[in-house]
Design a protein around this motif. Sequence first.
Motif, PDB file in Angstrom:
ATOM      1  N   ARG A 159      16.869  29.887 107.988  1.00  0.00           N
ATOM      2  CA  ARG A 159      16.737  30.716 108.877  1.00  0.00           C
ATOM      3  C   ARG A 159      15.348  31.402 109.228  1.00  0.00           C
ATOM      4  O   ARG A 159      14.361  31.180 108.676  1.00  0.00           O
ATOM      5  N   ALA A 160      15.311  32.258 110.396  1.00  0.00           N
ATOM      6  CA  ALA A 160      13.772  32.617 110.755  1.00  0.00           C
ATOM      7  C   ALA A 160      13.230  33.383 109.784  1.00  0.00           C
ATOM      8  O   ALA A 160      11.933  33.337 109.528  1.00  0.00           O
ATOM      9  N   SER A 171      20.649  29.098 105.103  1.00  0.00           N
ATOM     10  CA  SER A 171      21.803  29.349 106.050  1.00  0.00           C
ATOM     11  C   SER A 171      23.263  29.227 105.346  1.00  0.00           C
ATOM     12  O   SER A 171      24.260  29.583 106.083  1.00  0.00           O
ATOM     13  N   PHE A 172      23.153  28.913 104.216  1.00  0.00           N
ATOM     14  CA  PHE A 172      24.520  28.200 103.884  1.00  0.00           C
ATOM     15  C   PHE A 172      25.517  29.127 103.446  1.00  0.00           C
ATOM     16  O   PHE A 172      26.610  29.049 104.043  1.00  0.00           O
ATOM     17  N   LYS A 173      25.190  30.289 102.896  1.00  0.00           N
ATOM     18  CA  LYS A 173      26.268  31.274 102.913  1.00  0.00           C
ATOM     19  C   LYS A 173      26.930  31.844 104.165  1.00  0.00           C
ATOM     20  O   LYS A 173      27.972  32.102 104.420  1.00  0.00           O
ATOM     21  N   ALA A 174      25.865  32.149 105.325  1.00  0.00           N
ATOM     22  CA  ALA A 174      26.308  32.586 106.526  1.00  0.00           C
ATOM     23  C   ALA A 174      27.309  31.404 107.124  1.00  0.00           C
ATOM     24  O   ALA A 174      28.334  31.464 108.110  1.00  0.00           O
ATOM     25  N   THR A 175      26.834  30.304 107.130  1.00  0.00           N
ATOM     26  CA  THR A 175      27.598  29.048 107.507  1.00  0.00           C
ATOM     27  C   THR A 175      29.236  28.847 107.000  1.00  0.00           C
ATOM     28  O   THR A 175      30.026  28.774 107.652  1.00  0.00           O
ATOM     29  N   VAL A 176      29.081  29.101 105.791  1.00  0.00           N
ATOM     30  CA  VAL A 176      30.511  28.933 105.060  1.00  0.00           C
ATOM     31  C   VAL A 176      31.252  30.109 105.502  1.00  0.00           C
ATOM     32  O   VAL A 176      32.612  30.078 105.600  1.00  0.00           O
ATOM     33  N   ARG A 177      30.608  31.420 105.553  1.00  0.00           N
ATOM     34  CA  ARG A 177      31.538  32.504 105.900  1.00  0.00           C
ATOM     35  C   ARG A 177      32.250  32.087 107.304  1.00  0.00           C
ATOM     36  O   ARG A 177      33.195  32.649 107.634  1.00  0.00           O
TER      37      ARG A 177
END
Length: 218
Positions: A99-100, A105-111
Amino acid sequence: MSQELLVRVTEQLLQINPQKCDFLWHGGEPLLAGLDFFKRAIELQNQARERTGVKIKNSVQTNGVLLNREWARFLKENDFSVGVSIDGPEHMQNRYRVRANGKGSFKATVRGLETCQEEGIPVGAIAVITSYNARYPEELYRFFVSKGLKKFSLNPVYETDLDGRLCVYSVSDEAFAGFLERILGLWLADDDPEIEIRQFTQPLTGMLGGEIKSCVFS
């Protein structure tokens, strides 16, 4: 895309495809257009459907970061097909998808993908296969199946630098072939008809006389 352009593009697409029209929302990150934009798009489509009877289908490919409950319910209510771009478990996803702020970004994508699944949306996946995650075919395959991502595509990246040499994250022909060979073995051993891997099912469909939907295999 402005509202005016959205109206014009929708009208033109429906003129070209008067009986059946598929809208594929796929780009840098389509959800950045905002929920109001998509609500307007659906409104325009519904007006055309009521007027002409055209059959309309929407699909969206997203990195999943913005997929909250409101988004998921909207996508469910409007019968969107949803694909999430995820390159494997945490160490694979975070290798290049940062991310910026520099964090993975893994946790946000899985969420995001789990929120869709909780709302009853079957989620597919596209993994970009790099020089890194190509080393872990079994781990990637088992991760996808464990997350309920049983329809997925494994897209190799072959980007080159200005001198024509493969970039550090690009996968070589040999590495990608070896990766796919191992994935094929796992897929055949599982013998699960619900698991669809585009790199195998599309060529096999063509060999058996069926319709190939993916242009790169046709």
